[in-house]
Design a protein around this motif. Structure first.
Motif, PDB file in Angstrom:
ATOM      1  N   ASP A 186      90.292  40.898  58.760  1.00  0.00           N
ATOM      2  CA  ASP A 186      91.140  41.824  57.999  1.00  0.00           C
ATOM      3  C   ASP A 186      90.301  42.881  57.286  1.00  0.00           C
ATOM      4  OD1 ASP A 186      93.470  40.472  58.721  1.00  0.00           O
ATOM      5  OD2 ASP A 186      93.350  39.128  57.001  1.00  0.00           O
ATOM      6  N   LEU A 187      89.135  42.484  56.793  1.00  0.00           N
ATOM      7  CA  LEU A 187      88.269  43.428  56.087  1.00  0.00           C
ATOM      8  C   LEU A 187      87.849  44.573  57.007  1.00  0.00           C
ATOM      9  CD1 LEU A 187      85.959  41.001  54.049  1.00  0.00           C
ATOM     10  CD2 LEU A 187      88.043  42.141  53.297  1.00  0.00           C
ATOM     11  N   GLU A 188      87.519  44.259  58.256  1.00  0.00           N
ATOM     12  CA  GLU A 188      87.098  45.300  59.198  1.00  0.00           C
ATOM     13  C   GLU A 188      88.267  46.223  59.564  1.00  0.00           C
ATOM     14  OE1 GLU A 188      83.929  45.868  59.840  1.00  0.00           O
ATOM     15  OE2 GLU A 188      83.637  44.205  58.446  1.00  0.00           O
ATOM     16  N   LYS A 189      89.442  45.664  59.716  1.00  0.00           N
ATOM     17  CA  LYS A 189      90.629  46.476  60.019  1.00  0.00           C
ATOM     18  C   LYS A 189      90.936  47.446  58.883  1.00  0.00           C
ATOM     19  CE  LYS A 189      92.781  42.946  62.949  1.00  0.00           C
ATOM     20  NZ  LYS A 189      93.857  41.931  63.032  1.00  0.00           N
ATOM     21  N   ILE A 190      90.724  47.010  57.663  1.00  0.00           N
ATOM     22  CA  ILE A 190      90.994  47.864  56.503  1.00  0.00           C
ATOM     23  C   ILE A 190      90.029  49.055  56.489  1.00  0.00           C
ATOM     24  CG2 ILE A 190      90.852  47.951  53.981  1.00  0.00           C
ATOM     25  CD1 ILE A 190      91.911  44.980  54.086  1.00  0.00           C
ATOM     26  N   LYS A 191      88.775  48.834  56.802  1.00  0.00           N
ATOM     27  CA  LYS A 191      87.808  49.935  56.844  1.00  0.00           C
ATOM     28  C   LYS A 191      88.229  50.983  57.874  1.00  0.00           C
ATOM     29  CE  LYS A 191      84.086  46.792  55.543  1.00  0.00           C
ATOM     30  NZ  LYS A 191      82.922  46.018  56.002  1.00  0.00           N
ATOM     31  N   GLU A 192      88.740  50.525  58.994  1.00  0.00           N
ATOM     32  CA  GLU A 192      89.224  51.461  60.012  1.00  0.00           C
ATOM     33  C   GLU A 192      90.476  52.186  59.534  1.00  0.00           C
ATOM     34  OE1 GLU A 192      89.737  49.457  63.717  1.00  0.00           O
ATOM     35  OE2 GLU A 192      87.679  48.689  63.770  1.00  0.00           O
TER      36      GLU A 192
END
Length: 366
Positions: A186-192
């Motif tokens: 989820d953290l990586e998706k938020i950065k995108e």
């Protein structure tokens, strides 16, 4: 044993959630009473950690000052406490909700545990009203759960008995470790989502009352000057909803293109943006605690801090709010100082704070 967890703001919810689950795990009847001192931001965190309040006082209303907030809280919290007949009350930190929770506990002769006890700046107006709140709670508390050695020393110097002080670490680290372990994708998706996954950026937050207006404008002027000289850097600024904050930001940063101004973030989103930042500039106490676990140097935009451990450990620098200081410290982070700060150890905990708090209450129950 029936224990009340009384809180009302997003930072409190983050730091209380691990305690709630620990108490449940060891068989203690934990009841959550939220005041609603924050609205949307509070409930975002409760949803993330899947904590369902037993009571929600929904205390906030338009134009409410501290006196009115306090008086209304006392009446509403007192009713719940009298109805439930709690054996113990836990409050966290230094908010008005925490102070009132402790005060009502005292009025009803219920022992109070103060989580994150012993933080001090030595000036009751900085931060306001938090410094006074934490000192007042200290006078009421049955037990002080102090995050660090520094906090313990503060309490001892004020005359509190050593047997009533337990060094535990800070529960915010428990919460952060949980997110990193359970929500990494989820953290990586938020950065995108925010289009920052491929950018080098500085994360900035400012929300404290004492920084509204001119101090915030001074900081932003220093930041803008530095960023105009460093074309590879962006500024990511989740802005507080207060109109005074937004007015200052828009005034100073008008026409500057490499800024990403966003609304206040949910906790999970904020962790993601912290995780991707080059470094952090903030007046937030909680961020000073979390950033070292992510290896992020932190420039503290205040004249005082109740968290000197980060300064002493080398993870943070206290730089004030003058434009010149802000610019100069940003320049310093171009060199070896960045590596030194990013590799310093986190003085605030090992992720087992909630376990220590739970053990104390479990032993008290016997």
């Amino acid at each position: 044993m029936k224990v009340a967890l009384i809180f009302g703001t997003r930072p409190e919810a983050i730091k209380m959630a691990p305690v709630f689950y620990q108490l449940k795990n060891i068989g203690i009847d934990a009841k959550v009473l939220v005041t609603g001192q924050h609205k949307e931001m509070l409930y975002q965190v409760l949803d993330l950690f899947e904590v369902k309040p037993d009571y929600d006082l929904e205390i906030m209303k338009q134009g409410q000052d501290l006196s009115e907030l306090t008086s209304r809280l006392i009446q509403k919290v007192d009713k719940v406490v009298k109805d439930e007949k709690f054996d113990y009350i836990l409050v966290q930190g230094d908010t008005t909700s925490a102070f009132v929770g402790a005060l009502v506990g005292y009025y009803n002769q219920i022992p109070v545990g103060h989580i994150e006890a012993g933080l001090r700046t030595g000036d009751i107006f900085s931060p306001f009203p938090e410094e006074a709140n934490r000192k007042l709670i200290g006078n009421i508390a049955d037990i002080h759960f102090a995050p660090t050695v520094v906090n313990s020393k503060n309490l001892l110097q004020e005359g509190y008995c050593s047997s009533k002080i337990i060094e535990t670490g800070n529960t915010v680290i428990d919460a952060l470790y949980w997110v990193k372990q359970n929500k990494s994708s989820d953290l990586e998706k938020i950065k995108e989502k925010y289009n920052i996954h491929n950018k080098k950026y500085i994360l900035m937050t400012m929300h404290r009352r004492e920084n509204w207006g001119k101090p915030m404008e001074n900081v932003l002027q220093g930041v803008r000057k530095y960023l105009e000289e460093n074309k590879d850097l962006y500024l990511v600024f989740p802005m507080h909803l207060n109109p005074l904050v937004r007015e200052s930001v828009n005034k100073v940063l008008e026409g500057f293109e490499r800024k990403i101004l966003i609304d206040p973030l949910e906790y999970l989103e904020f962790i993601a943006i912290m995780d991707g930042a080059h470094y952090i500039m903030t007046d937030s106490g909680g961020v000073q605690e979390e950033a070292p676990s992510l290896g992020k140097p932190t420039l503290v935009l205040r004249d005082t801090t109740e968290r000197p451990e980060a300064i002493e450990a080398g993870t943070a620098k206290l730089i004030g709010t003058s434009a010149g200081n802000v610019y100069n410290y940003m320049k310093l982070l171009e060199g070896n100082l960045y590596q030194e700060m990013s590799k310093a150890n986190n003085p605030y905990g090992d992720g087992k704070t909630s376990e220590r708090i739970g053990n104390y209450l479990k032993n008290r129950r016997k």
